[in-house]
Design a protein around this motif. Structure first.
Motif, PDB file in Angstrom:
ATOM      1  N   UNK A  11      79.947 113.967  29.569  1.00  0.00           N
ATOM      2  CA  UNK A  11      79.718 115.390  29.771  1.00  0.00           C
ATOM      3  C   UNK A  11      78.599 115.572  30.800  1.00  0.00           C
ATOM      4  N   UNK A  12      78.842 116.416  31.786  1.00  0.00           N
ATOM      5  CA  UNK A  12      77.851 116.667  32.832  1.00  0.00           C
ATOM      6  C   UNK A  12      77.871 118.144  33.178  1.00  0.00           C
ATOM      7  N   UNK A  13      76.728 118.663  33.571  1.00  0.00           N
ATOM      8  CA  UNK A  13      76.650 120.070  33.963  1.00  0.00           C
ATOM      9  C   UNK A  13      77.196 120.272  35.368  1.00  0.00           C
ATOM     10  N   UNK A  14      77.661 121.461  35.669  1.00  0.00           N
ATOM     11  CA  UNK A  14      78.106 121.752  37.047  1.00  0.00           C
ATOM     12  C   UNK A  14      77.000 121.442  38.046  1.00  0.00           C
ATOM     13  N   UNK A  87      79.668 118.033  40.915  1.00  0.00           N
ATOM     14  CA  UNK A  87      80.823 118.221  40.050  1.00  0.00           C
ATOM     15  C   UNK A  87      81.015 119.678  39.680  1.00  0.00           C
ATOM     16  N   UNK A  88      82.281 120.046  39.527  1.00  0.00           N
ATOM     17  CA  UNK A  88      82.674 121.413  39.217  1.00  0.00           C
ATOM     18  C   UNK A  88      83.468 121.423  37.918  1.00  0.00           C
ATOM     19  N   UNK A  89      83.515 122.559  37.223  1.00  0.00           N
ATOM     20  CA  UNK A  89      84.318 122.611  35.987  1.00  0.00           C
ATOM     21  C   UNK A  89      85.773 122.192  36.219  1.00  0.00           C
ATOM     22  N   UNK A 118      87.224 110.055  29.975  1.00  0.00           N
ATOM     23  CA  UNK A 118      87.153 111.517  30.031  1.00  0.00           C
ATOM     24  C   UNK A 118      85.898 111.952  30.785  1.00  0.00           C
ATOM     25  N   UNK A 119      86.085 112.886  31.707  1.00  0.00           N
ATOM     26  CA  UNK A 119      84.976 113.543  32.394  1.00  0.00           C
ATOM     27  C   UNK A 119      85.071 115.032  32.093  1.00  0.00           C
ATOM     28  N   UNK A 120      83.995 115.583  31.562  1.00  0.00           N
ATOM     29  CA  UNK A 120      83.944 117.001  31.242  1.00  0.00           C
ATOM     30  C   UNK A 120      82.765 117.622  31.976  1.00  0.00           C
TER      31      UNK A 120
END
Length: 123
Positions: A11-14, A87-89, A118-120
């Motif tokens: 999980x990563x922020x935009x 990274x973007x949603x 998985x990348x979110x």
């Protein structure tokens, strides 16, 4: 044959970054395989994102990731990488590495696949 295993998702922020790795095993000649990274978002078709030649000297990218993602490989470590920046949603997906001995590039030529990671991208 070659077995592939991805790692590095999460999980990563935009606006953030992640680096995915793909470890190859079952072959002593990783450099004989051209490699690629794909992704598949929920409800969408699989998308080829990036490709790299056997030596790593040539790369190509889908327009959707060009300038943000970088594919690379370390043949001494039998490992493929995907550096993902800004990274973007809409980058949220399961990411897969794949291998081929049928040439290289942004074509439907890949025969060996990992299980995916998985990348979110979400705040």
């Amino acid at each position: 044959q070659v077995q592939l295993e991805e790692s590095g998702g999460g999980l990563v922020q935009p606006g953030g970054s992640l680096r995915l790795s793909c470890a190859a095993s079952g072959t002593r000649i990783f450099r004989e395989f051209a490699m690629g990274w794909f992704r598949q978002a929920l409800g969408k078709e699989r998308e080829l994102l990036a490709a790299i030649s056997w030596s790593g000297g040539s790369t190509d990218y889908a327009d959707s990731v060009k300038g943000r993602f970088t594919i690379s490989r370390d043949n001494a470590k039998n490992t493929l990488y995907l550096q993902m920046n800004n990274l973007k949603p809409e980058d949220t997906a399961v990411y897969y590495c794949a291998a081929t001995q049928r040439g290289w590039g942004m074509h439907d030529i890949y025969d060996y696949w990992g299980q995916g990671t998985q990348v979110t991208v979400s705040s």
